[in-house]
Design an enzyme around this catalytic site. Structure first.
Site, PDB file in Angstrom:
ATOM      1  N   LYS A 180       4.150  -2.153  24.645  1.00  0.00           N
ATOM      2  CA  LYS A 180       5.239  -2.972  24.120  1.00  0.00           C
ATOM      3  C   LYS A 180       6.536  -2.214  24.323  1.00  0.00           C
ATOM      4  O   LYS A 180       6.590  -0.987  24.341  1.00  0.00           O
ATOM      5  CB  LYS A 180       5.025  -3.324  22.653  1.00  0.00           C
ATOM      6  CG  LYS A 180       5.107  -2.165  21.659  1.00  0.00           C
ATOM      7  CD  LYS A 180       6.479  -1.736  21.214  1.00  0.00           C
ATOM      8  CE  LYS A 180       7.317  -2.882  20.711  1.00  0.00           C
ATOM      9  NZ  LYS A 180       8.711  -2.389  20.338  1.00  0.00           N
ATOM     10  N   THR A 191      11.618   3.931  24.545  1.00  0.00           N
ATOM     11  CA  THR A 191      11.198   3.366  23.268  1.00  0.00           C
ATOM     12  C   THR A 191      10.081   2.386  23.526  1.00  0.00           C
ATOM     13  O   THR A 191      10.324   1.251  23.887  1.00  0.00           O
ATOM     14  CB  THR A 191      12.346   2.636  22.583  1.00  0.00           C
ATOM     15  OG1 THR A 191      13.345   3.580  22.322  1.00  0.00           O
ATOM     16  CG2 THR A 191      11.890   2.023  21.290  1.00  0.00           C
ATOM     17  N   GLU A 277      15.763  -6.404  26.692  1.00  0.00           N
ATOM     18  CA  GLU A 277      16.429  -7.402  25.852  1.00  0.00           C
ATOM     19  C   GLU A 277      17.600  -8.044  26.580  1.00  0.00           C
ATOM     20  O   GLU A 277      18.532  -7.369  27.015  1.00  0.00           O
ATOM     21  CB  GLU A 277      16.892  -6.732  24.549  1.00  0.00           C
ATOM     22  CG  GLU A 277      15.716  -6.377  23.648  1.00  0.00           C
ATOM     23  CD  GLU A 277      16.099  -5.516  22.471  1.00  0.00           C
ATOM     24  OE1 GLU A 277      15.303  -5.462  21.520  1.00  0.00           O
ATOM     25  OE2 GLU A 277      17.177  -4.896  22.504  1.00  0.00           O
TER      26      GLU A 277
END
Length: 422
Positions: A180, A191, A277
């Site tokens: 993820k 991250t 994102e």
């Protein structure tokens, strides 16, 4: 080396693994948020973790565990709360989750590794854990890989998993993985959470070295926004259930296994970069002509991490000057008069000299890649097409090559992160 094939199942594709993913009530949305990966036998475990000085309780827990004993039976991962910056109580919460799972599995808590993702500074919802873990164990199955991959995501638009198979000693050996990550992505590590399962038998030291190299060529070569997290965790298990001879040193079989491990990690890394994102496309920077691989990777990471390069790609602007500027500040010496830059099939600079090119066609190339990279419906899930914008840079100063992956920087990135906790 591509002597492998894609198989179904993700982390449960290798022999001897079960997995599950459930909605335990950790996320306000009610989406799946608790995952389990379980090896039927003891598995050699290797790990790579965040380099941040501010770390989640689960990161320190896993580091201590692996320093004492490099084997495990299970990985427990929650999404919703990062359990980072939560002080001594966060440490106790992490330990309790391991104890709760151990009681259900009838194993030692020391046989469990932990991972968390979510908002920093928030404790885990322990009542939800206490009620959810029995259901999680009951749900674990050989078909649970997809559910587990779904349960660890946060701002990701799609789950990320893969499994590959290759013959070793005439027997099928498999490596599966899930990950993820979408924002707060940058090398050292990015991250992200990533979990890899393998059914080969590998010595502890060699498995850790293989994972370190694979991580360096995959997760440490991606960036979305230049930020590194408190929770980055990459754990790889090898349980020996393929019944092949133990691999204890580098040789042909070890090289084949490591190549497949690296391929799994690179697939997951690129999927994370593509799912950045607000991103509209994946970017792949290929650097050649460097003094060595490390130097090439450093230049590639600098280019793909440049906010100006990322913004130009989002604007479909073939502004190669930003690429040249990023290469120049990467900290790797080279002769500017030897520099060559390509965007897709367009040669923009050669031998340090700007070249005429069809700017409209280059603009159309960027638009086409973005259009082809849109979400596609595949069965019941959404999938990303891996079709990157290619930026190729030749420094003309050696045989070193390297790659890095990232994404463009869109208006939506700011919107998503401006409203993350509100």
């Amino acid at each position: 080396m591509t002597d492998w094939q894609v198989v179904n199942g993700g982390v449960t594709a290798p022999r001897g693994y079960r997995a599950a993913g459930i909605a335990a009530g950790l996320k306000p949305s009610g989406a799946p948020d608790l995952a389990l990966i379980l090896s039927e036998t003891d598995a050699i475990a290797a790990g790579v973790f965040t380099t941040s000085q501010v770390r989640a309780a689960c990161v320190d827990y896993c580091r201590r565990r692996l320093n004492k004993r490099a084997s495990t039976r299970a990985i427990l991962c929650n999404a919703g709360q990062a359990n980072a910056g939560t002080g001594k109580q966060g440490v106790q919460d992490a330990k309790e989750t391991a104890q709760l799972l151990a009681q259900e599995l009838l194993i030692d808590p020391q046989d469990i590794l932990l991972a968390s993702t979510g908002v920093i500074g928030q404790r885990m919802k322990m009542e939800a854990f206490r009620a959810g873990i029995p259901r999680l164990v009951t749900a674990a199955s050989q078909e649970g890989g997809d559910a587990a991959a779904q349960a660890i995501i946060t701002t990701d638009l799609v789950p990320k998993s893969i499994a590959l198979e290759t013959p070793i000693e005439g027997r099928p050996v498999r490596i599966g993985g899930m990950a993820k990550g979408s924002g707060m992505i940058h090398p050292n590590m990015a991250t992200l959470l990533a979990f890899v399962t393998c059914d080969a038998l590998v010595s502890t030291a060699l498995w850790q070295k293989m994972l370190n190299r694979a991580a360096q060529r995959s997760f440490n070569q991606i960036t979305v926004d230049g930020d590194t997290s408190t929770n980055d965790t990459l754990i790889a298990l090898a349980n020996g259930q393929s019944r092949t001879t133990a691999i204890t040193e580098m040789g042909p079989e070890a090289e084949k296994l490591e190549a497949m491990l690296t391929e799994v990690c690179q697939y997951l890394a690129k999927a994370i970069a593509r799912d950045g994102e607000g991103a509209t496309c994946l970017i792949e920077v290929q650097v050649s002509g460097a003094p060595n691989e490390q130097a090439a990777c450093q230049v590639a990471k600098t280019i793909v991490g440049s906010s100006l390069v990322k913004s130009a790609i989002f604007g479909r602007d073939p502004n190669w000057g930003r690429i040249a500027a990023a290469a120049g500040r990467a900290g790797v010496p080279f002769e500017p008069e030897r520099l060559q830059i390509r965007l897709g099939n367009f040669l923009l600079m050669d031998n340090g000299q700007p070249l005429p090119f069809d700017r409209q066609a280059a603009n159309d190339y960027l638009k086409q890649v973005a259009a082809e990279s849109s979400l596609e419906q595949e069965g019941q899930s959404m999938q990303r097409r891996d079709n990157p914008v290619i930026i190729a840079v030749d420094l003309g100063d050696g045989s070193g090559t390297g790659k890095a992956w990232g994404c463009d920087l869109s208006y939506d990135y700011v919107k998503i992160n401006a409203e993350y906790t509100t």
